[in-house]
Design an enzyme around this catalytic site. Sequence first.
Site, PDB file in Angstrom:
ATOM      1  N   GLU A 278     -10.250  13.521  19.943  1.00  0.00           N
ATOM      2  CA  GLU A 278     -10.728  12.969  21.299  1.00  0.00           C
ATOM      3  C   GLU A 278     -11.723  13.386  21.613  1.00  0.00           C
ATOM      4  O   GLU A 278     -11.798  14.803  21.430  1.00  0.00           O
ATOM      5  CB  GLU A 278      -9.726  12.991  22.417  1.00  0.00           C
ATOM      6  CG  GLU A 278      -8.612  12.260  22.079  1.00  0.00           C
ATOM      7  CD  GLU A 278      -7.629  11.981  23.478  1.00  0.00           C
ATOM      8  OE1 GLU A 278      -7.788  11.535  24.262  1.00  0.00           O
ATOM      9  OE2 GLU A 278      -6.704  12.371  23.327  1.00  0.00           O
ATOM     10  N   ARG A 493       2.066  21.462  13.119  1.00  0.00           N
ATOM     11  CA  ARG A 493       1.336  22.037  14.160  1.00  0.00           C
ATOM     12  C   ARG A 493       1.381  23.607  13.718  1.00  0.00           C
ATOM     13  O   ARG A 493       2.283  24.305  13.701  1.00  0.00           O
ATOM     14  CB  ARG A 493       1.665  22.390  15.746  1.00  0.00           C
ATOM     15  CG  ARG A 493       1.458  20.572  16.351  1.00  0.00           C
ATOM     16  CD  ARG A 493       1.708  20.886  17.835  1.00  0.00           C
ATOM     17  NE  ARG A 493       0.453  21.823  18.163  1.00  0.00           N
ATOM     18  CZ  ARG A 493      -0.262  20.616  19.035  1.00  0.00           C
ATOM     19  NH1 ARG A 493      -0.346  19.533  19.426  1.00  0.00           N
ATOM     20  NH2 ARG A 493      -0.970  21.529  19.734  1.00  0.00           N
ATOM     21  N   LYS A 503      -6.904  21.808  27.194  1.00  0.00           N
ATOM     22  CA  LYS A 503      -8.287  21.561  27.315  1.00  0.00           C
ATOM     23  C   LYS A 503      -8.186  22.011  29.489  1.00  0.00           C
ATOM     24  O   LYS A 503      -8.676  22.494  29.854  1.00  0.00           O
ATOM     25  CB  LYS A 503      -8.520  20.214  27.457  1.00  0.00           C
ATOM     26  CG  LYS A 503      -9.778  20.197  28.509  1.00  0.00           C
ATOM     27  CD  LYS A 503     -10.337  18.716  28.018  1.00  0.00           C
ATOM     28  CE  LYS A 503     -12.160  18.593  28.753  1.00  0.00           C
ATOM     29  NZ  LYS A 503     -12.173  17.177  29.162  1.00  0.00           N
TER      30      LYS A 503
END
Length: 783
Positions: A278, A493, A503
């Site tokens: 994104e 992950r 973020k």
Amino acid sequence: GNFTSMAAAVVDSLSLFIGIGLSESKARETLRNEALTALLREAVVQAQGILGPALDKTVGTLLYNAASRLKDPKHLSFLVGYIANKKIVTDLQLNAALEYMKSHPITPVDAADFDRECGIGVTVTPEQIEEAVEMAINKHKAQLLLERYRFSMGLLMGEARSKLKWADGKIIKNEVDLQVLHLLGPKTEADLERKPKALKSNAAEPKKKGKAAMVENGEGYQETKSLMEQLRGEALKFHKPGENYKTEGYIVTPNTMNLLKQHLEITGGQVRTRFPPEPNGILHIGHAKAINFNFGFAKANGGICFLRYDDTNPEKEEEKYFTAIRDIVEWLGYTPYAVTHASDYFDQLYAWAVELIQRGHAYVCHQKVEEIKGHNPPPSPWRDRPVEESLLLFEDMRKGKFGEGEATLRMKLVMEDGKMDPVAYRIKYTPHHRSGDKWCIYPTYDYTHCLCDSLENITHSLCTKEFQARRSSYYWLCNALDVYCPVQWEYGRLNLLYTVVSKRKIIRLVEAGAVRDWDDPRLFTLTALRRRGFPPEAINTFCAKVGVTVAQCTMEPHMLEACVREVLNEQAPRVMAVLEPLRLTITNFPSPHQNLDVLVPNFPADETKGFHKVPFQPTVYIEQSDFREVPDKGYKRLAPGQPVGLRHAGYVVAVQNIIKDTSGRVQELEVICTKSEAAEKPKAFIHWVSDPLVCEVRQYEQLFLHKNPEDPTEVPGGFLSDVNPNSLCVIEEALVDRSVREAKSFDKFQFERLGYFSVDPDSTDTKLVFNRTVTLKEDPGKV
């Protein structure tokens, strides 16, 4: 008019030469040579006649070499024919061809003899190279196991080469590196030591195992294969392009085989992956694994990888994120096959949504967001409304006749996690950074992702474990629309201890003043690691060590730092710097000119890599910690009655007089120097600077005190309360030797005895700023 046509010809040649892959400066240099310009133009035009206007860089380089090195131009068109028809494909063949022309000046050329002498049509398969290298390694195996990485690898390359005259040297070198790594395992501490320590290598092995990263399913640290090797291995587990139906859980419909056939016609059976970030945030160390996995898997299997920005959410995208993401992908060494955006496909996605309604698989719903959220929401009362009604309402949504939240388009399916009817479109009156205010309805991730994969003919859609719950909706949607369906594969992950990567949390750290910005070198965003001086190779090696397992793994930062040291040890030239200076005045300085130049090797272990000059004057600065007025037992450096050597200078200094300020602090030492040959060998050698530059040095420690700053059991006060107050220590007036004055941002050095340092972009013409990347040795406290 003649002059303008000449100018036009120059511009024309320039763009022609740049078009074949020459850099602009190289192209301009070529234009200064009229004869070469004419020959190269002729060559390019002839090749374009055969291959069409676009020539790839490999062909371009061969044409340039042919034109610039051929002694007799009358053979040029003969050679160009061979290059353009892909008969001469390597530098080796071209070198042989140029030699042949030198020794056979007559025309016409005897084509059969020429082909034989230049290896035309000889293909060397990867299997042959593998076999030749294997033979060479087996022949020298005993010696290799004994000498390990001190063995001359050139010997192995030479032997493989002699068996396969036309093999590409780079491929042989890679194969040698790969097989040697396979045989010996990664370099150990002992291998990095300079002197052979045959005994130590066995002792170093178990230690390595002890540092094992915790992997959730209990697999420890295996010997690392190179990333490419692992990804070729993964390819054995993954389906072959076009054989999607062989994958467990893949849904086969009556039209699947037909769609796969069309898919193969488009891709030619090539592996296609994508990295779909994104564009609303910053890539972190976890993304490095995704980048390596997607781009690396494609590269290892001769495929292509798209960089696709998942920009379906109009609110968050800022231009700086797009450029930062692309920069980082390229910094890690990968080139996207194409850069695409989910928004490129908005028209097609809308048309498909209409089709989905027509097929009875989607409906317009008016439940509020709050109602749908949470566990076990009530089913929608609008689920079974007539298709015509949903079509009209969906059109009204697009035309802006509803407010935000008053209507959504939902798909009729139940997901693995029990989620009912995921939303496909929502209303947002926010202009989109690329499509402006053309749309007020935007597709969701669940709707967009698999359809973009389908449109780009992705063969392997690789994603992290948490998307496993969305796999069934992925397959359902492609099949509901009867379009090509890629295969979704999940992998674990990569998480790192002592850090936060989300973020939102980084923004809170910036707002709280705990860090400066998202590229603050204490963070583990990739931009921050680059700024701190971590080389991209180290990050990729780290990803290879973590492996491409399905297990989620949580790693210690010191494992990443070990990879950084390994790369910087090879790459960073040595210089001398003093962080806490103490002034020495040499009272019997040997030269009447009060100035000598000392040559210091850039890499003491390999003097072929050059030297730099360091001034040596009567005033020298050393570290305060390298002098003690009252030494402890075992202290080996400078003290009254205990001389010390100055590294690289060839002198030993002894204390003559200690000068103190009024408070009794040592301010300066007067010393006498003796040439090393004439002095007794000192117990230690220390680094020093003379006539230095003043610079700022920023030393970093880990940002958080606890391993899991976000875990409320470990840190009840929340992650902001866990910030290490000593995570940054700034030395405003450090001294560094003059040889670095031309250094540019991101240049890396080893400051002898102190650590690895990288030039920060905050540097100015008058003052360099250095970030400490890592210390020289791993801090024993961390292991």
